[in-house]
Design a protein around this motif. Sequence first.
Motif, PDB file in Angstrom:
ATOM      1  N   MET A  21       0.827  -1.199   0.000  1.00  0.00           N
ATOM      2  CA  MET A  21       0.000   0.000   0.000  1.00  0.00           C
ATOM      3  C   MET A  21       0.868   1.258   0.000  1.00  0.00           C
ATOM      4  SD  MET A  21      -3.189   1.086  -0.025  1.00  0.00           S
ATOM      5  CE  MET A  21      -4.201  -0.276   0.565  1.00  0.00           C
ATOM      6  N   GLY A  22       2.046   1.189   0.609  1.00  0.00           N
ATOM      7  CA  GLY A  22       2.942   2.331   0.639  1.00  0.00           C
ATOM      8  C   GLY A  22       2.685   3.291   1.778  1.00  0.00           C
ATOM      9  N   GLN A  23       1.730   2.984   2.626  1.00  0.00           N
ATOM     10  CA  GLN A  23       1.434   3.785   3.815  1.00  0.00           C
ATOM     11  C   GLN A  23       0.696   2.908   4.806  1.00  0.00           C
ATOM     12  OE1 GLN A  23      -1.721   6.833   2.971  1.00  0.00           O
ATOM     13  NE2 GLN A  23      -1.431   6.134   0.868  1.00  0.00           N
ATOM     14  N   ILE A  24       0.406   3.442   5.995  1.00  0.00           N
ATOM     15  CA  ILE A  24      -0.226   2.620   7.032  1.00  0.00           C
ATOM     16  C   ILE A  24      -1.677   2.360   6.637  1.00  0.00           C
ATOM     17  CG2 ILE A  24      -0.765   2.411   9.481  1.00  0.00           C
ATOM     18  CD1 ILE A  24       1.487   4.348  10.071  1.00  0.00           C
ATOM     19  N   LYS A  25      -1.911   1.174   6.135  1.00  0.00           N
ATOM     20  CA  LYS A  25      -3.228   0.826   5.602  1.00  0.00           C
ATOM     21  C   LYS A  25      -4.327   0.923   6.664  1.00  0.00           C
ATOM     22  CE  LYS A  25      -3.447  -3.481   4.408  1.00  0.00           C
ATOM     23  NZ  LYS A  25      -3.377  -4.725   3.582  1.00  0.00           N
ATOM     24  N   GLN A  26      -4.018   0.494   7.870  1.00  0.00           N
ATOM     25  CA  GLN A  26      -5.034   0.466   8.921  1.00  0.00           C
ATOM     26  C   GLN A  26      -5.613   1.848   9.217  1.00  0.00           C
ATOM     27  OE1 GLN A  26      -1.997  -0.825   8.917  1.00  0.00           O
ATOM     28  NE2 GLN A  26      -1.832  -2.731  10.088  1.00  0.00           N
ATOM     29  N   LEU A  27      -4.861   2.918   8.896  1.00  0.00           N
ATOM     30  CA  LEU A  27      -5.286   4.273   9.223  1.00  0.00           C
ATOM     31  C   LEU A  27      -5.893   5.023   8.043  1.00  0.00           C
ATOM     32  CD1 LEU A  27      -2.307   5.407  11.491  1.00  0.00           C
ATOM     33  CD2 LEU A  27      -4.452   4.292  12.137  1.00  0.00           C
ATOM     34  N   LEU A  28      -6.035   4.365   6.905  1.00  0.00           N
ATOM     35  CA  LEU A  28      -6.643   5.024   5.751  1.00  0.00           C
ATOM     36  C   LEU A  28      -8.111   5.348   6.024  1.00  0.00           C
ATOM     37  CD1 LEU A  28      -5.192   2.896   2.800  1.00  0.00           C
ATOM     38  CD2 LEU A  28      -4.663   5.287   3.324  1.00  0.00           C
ATOM     39  N   PRO A  29      -8.609   6.482   5.545  1.00  0.00           N
ATOM     40  CA  PRO A  29     -10.011   6.837   5.778  1.00  0.00           C
ATOM     41  C   PRO A  29     -10.971   5.852   5.122  1.00  0.00           C
ATOM     42  CG  PRO A  29      -8.737   8.732   5.009  1.00  0.00           C
ATOM     43  CD  PRO A  29      -7.877   7.524   4.806  1.00  0.00           C
ATOM     44  N   TRP A  30     -12.049   5.567   5.834  1.00  0.00           N
ATOM     45  CA  TRP A  30     -13.131   4.757   5.272  1.00  0.00           C
ATOM     46  C   TRP A  30     -14.442   5.305   5.847  1.00  0.00           C
ATOM     47  CZ3 TRP A  30     -12.927   1.233   1.445  1.00  0.00           C
ATOM     48  CH2 TRP A  30     -14.115   0.558   1.144  1.00  0.00           C
ATOM     49  N   GLY A  31     -15.143   6.100   5.048  1.00  0.00           N
ATOM     50  CA  GLY A  31     -16.329   6.769   5.565  1.00  0.00           C
ATOM     51  C   GLY A  31     -15.945   7.718   6.679  1.00  0.00           C
ATOM     52  N   LYS A  32     -16.613   7.588   7.812  1.00  0.00           N
ATOM     53  CA  LYS A  32     -16.327   8.435   8.962  1.00  0.00           C
ATOM     54  C   LYS A  32     -15.222   7.842   9.839  1.00  0.00           C
ATOM     55  CE  LYS A  32     -21.077  10.196   9.178  1.00  0.00           C
ATOM     56  NZ  LYS A  32     -22.296  10.321  10.008  1.00  0.00           N
ATOM     57  N   GLY A  55       0.997  -5.131  15.128  1.00  0.00           N
ATOM     58  CA  GLY A  55       2.421  -5.431  15.010  1.00  0.00           C
ATOM     59  C   GLY A  55       3.149  -4.197  14.523  1.00  0.00           C
ATOM     60  N   ALA A  56       3.327  -4.074  13.203  1.00  0.00           N
ATOM     61  CA  ALA A  56       3.952  -2.883  12.625  1.00  0.00           C
ATOM     62  C   ALA A  56       3.099  -1.657  12.938  1.00  0.00           C
ATOM     63  CB  ALA A  56       4.094  -3.049  11.116  1.00  0.00           C
ATOM     64  N   HIS A  57       3.741  -0.561  13.261  1.00  0.00           N
ATOM     65  CA  HIS A  57       3.053   0.724  13.521  1.00  0.00           C
ATOM     66  C   HIS A  57       2.044   0.619  14.670  1.00  0.00           C
ATOM     67  CE1 HIS A  57       4.765   1.454   9.576  1.00  0.00           C
ATOM     68  NE2 HIS A  57       3.948   0.603   9.010  1.00  0.00           N
ATOM     69  N   ALA A  58       2.274  -0.288  15.598  1.00  0.00           N
ATOM     70  CA  ALA A  58       1.287  -0.538  16.652  1.00  0.00           C
ATOM     71  C   ALA A  58       0.937   0.715  17.441  1.00  0.00           C
ATOM     72  CB  ALA A  58       1.790  -1.635  17.590  1.00  0.00           C
ATOM     73  N   GLU A  59       1.933   1.491  17.839  1.00  0.00           N
ATOM     74  CA  GLU A  59       1.666   2.654  18.675  1.00  0.00           C
ATOM     75  C   GLU A  59       0.850   3.706  17.937  1.00  0.00           C
ATOM     76  OE1 GLU A  59       2.168   2.768  21.912  1.00  0.00           O
ATOM     77  OE2 GLU A  59       2.858   0.712  21.655  1.00  0.00           O
ATOM     78  N   LYS A  60       1.140   3.940  16.673  1.00  0.00           N
ATOM     79  CA  LYS A  60       0.354   4.904  15.889  1.00  0.00           C
ATOM     80  C   LYS A  60      -1.076   4.429  15.716  1.00  0.00           C
ATOM     81  CE  LYS A  60       4.067   7.023  13.163  1.00  0.00           C
ATOM     82  NZ  LYS A  60       4.579   7.279  11.781  1.00  0.00           N
ATOM     83  N   ILE A  61      -1.235   3.148  15.451  1.00  0.00           N
ATOM     84  CA  ILE A  61      -2.577   2.612  15.213  1.00  0.00           C
ATOM     85  C   ILE A  61      -3.417   2.667  16.484  1.00  0.00           C
ATOM     86  CG2 ILE A  61      -3.850   0.517  14.602  1.00  0.00           C
ATOM     87  CD1 ILE A  61      -1.459  -0.207  12.784  1.00  0.00           C
ATOM     88  N   LYS A  62      -2.807   2.402  17.624  1.00  0.00           N
ATOM     89  CA  LYS A  62      -3.557   2.399  18.881  1.00  0.00           C
ATOM     90  C   LYS A  62      -4.156   3.767  19.192  1.00  0.00           C
ATOM     91  CE  LYS A  62      -1.762   0.248  22.450  1.00  0.00           C
ATOM     92  NZ  LYS A  62      -0.767  -0.293  23.420  1.00  0.00           N
ATOM     93  N   THR A  63      -3.557   4.837  18.671  1.00  0.00           N
ATOM     94  CA  THR A  63      -4.059   6.173  18.981  1.00  0.00           C
ATOM     95  C   THR A  63      -5.441   6.429  18.392  1.00  0.00           C
ATOM     96  OG1 THR A  63      -2.980   7.168  17.036  1.00  0.00           O
ATOM     97  CG2 THR A  63      -1.711   7.088  19.089  1.00  0.00           C
ATOM     98  N   VAL A  64      -5.843   5.683  17.352  1.00  0.00           N
ATOM     99  CA  VAL A  64      -7.158   5.908  16.755  1.00  0.00           C
ATOM    100  C   VAL A  64      -8.212   4.965  17.320  1.00  0.00           C
ATOM    101  CG1 VAL A  64      -6.034   6.626  14.616  1.00  0.00           C
ATOM    102  CG2 VAL A  64      -6.951   4.308  14.793  1.00  0.00           C
ATOM    103  N   LEU A  65      -7.797   4.004  18.125  1.00  0.00           N
ATOM    104  CA  LEU A  65      -8.748   3.044  18.673  1.00  0.00           C
ATOM    105  C   LEU A  65      -9.260   3.513  20.032  1.00  0.00           C
ATOM    106  CD1 LEU A  65      -6.860  -0.296  17.867  1.00  0.00           C
ATOM    107  CD2 LEU A  65      -8.762   0.733  16.597  1.00  0.00           C
TER     108      LEU A  65
END
Length: 203
Positions: A21-32, A55-65
């Motif tokens: 994907m070339g970027q953090i897929k989990q954080l891509l916008p999807w609707g709201k 796993g990868a980028h765990a700390e960044k991803i946790k900030t949106v959860l």
Amino acid sequence: MPKADTHVHLLILAAGASRRMGQIKQLLPWGKHTLLEQALTEAQKVSNQVSVVLGAHAEKIKTVLPPQVQTIFNPAWQQGMGTSIAVGVRYVLKQKSAVNAVLVLLGDQPLLGATHLNQLLVAHQQHPDRIIATAYPKNPGVPALFPANYFGRLQQLNGDQGARKLLQHAGQSVVQVAAVGDLKDLDTWEDYCSSRSVGGDFS
């Protein structure tokens, strides 16, 4: 939508590095939401027990959860999806809640929503000792539900094939459920853009 079975723990796999994907897929916008939040929202519609394997980028991803969401860190995430399933199942078994099955789903299949997950749970109620998997053109796949008699084998998974070999070897023990929604998982930017153009609410 009623929660079909409170004794099923849902594991959302979201530990990959999203290199294609070339970027953090989990954080891509999807609707709201973000892509991962979309998966979480749909999972929480069918079970009170939902965890996210990071796993990868765990700390960044946790900030949106939301802070109350259970997250599991897979230190071996680079070794593939199988390690995330193994780590997730070990975590589930350490909890005090009674769990008779684990439903494994991906964080990048936003066109498969709560309706499909609920179909898997209903099939589990009808076949409590069998694997319930999503039907693909060639082989069964995830989202897939594994009853407790498979927990030992799930904890031994490794590599990048996830539960694919386990599903293939199970043969007639697998009940396949037709997908309600699109099976596509979003690996590339092109996948993401094309799926957003047809995205809808499958709840």
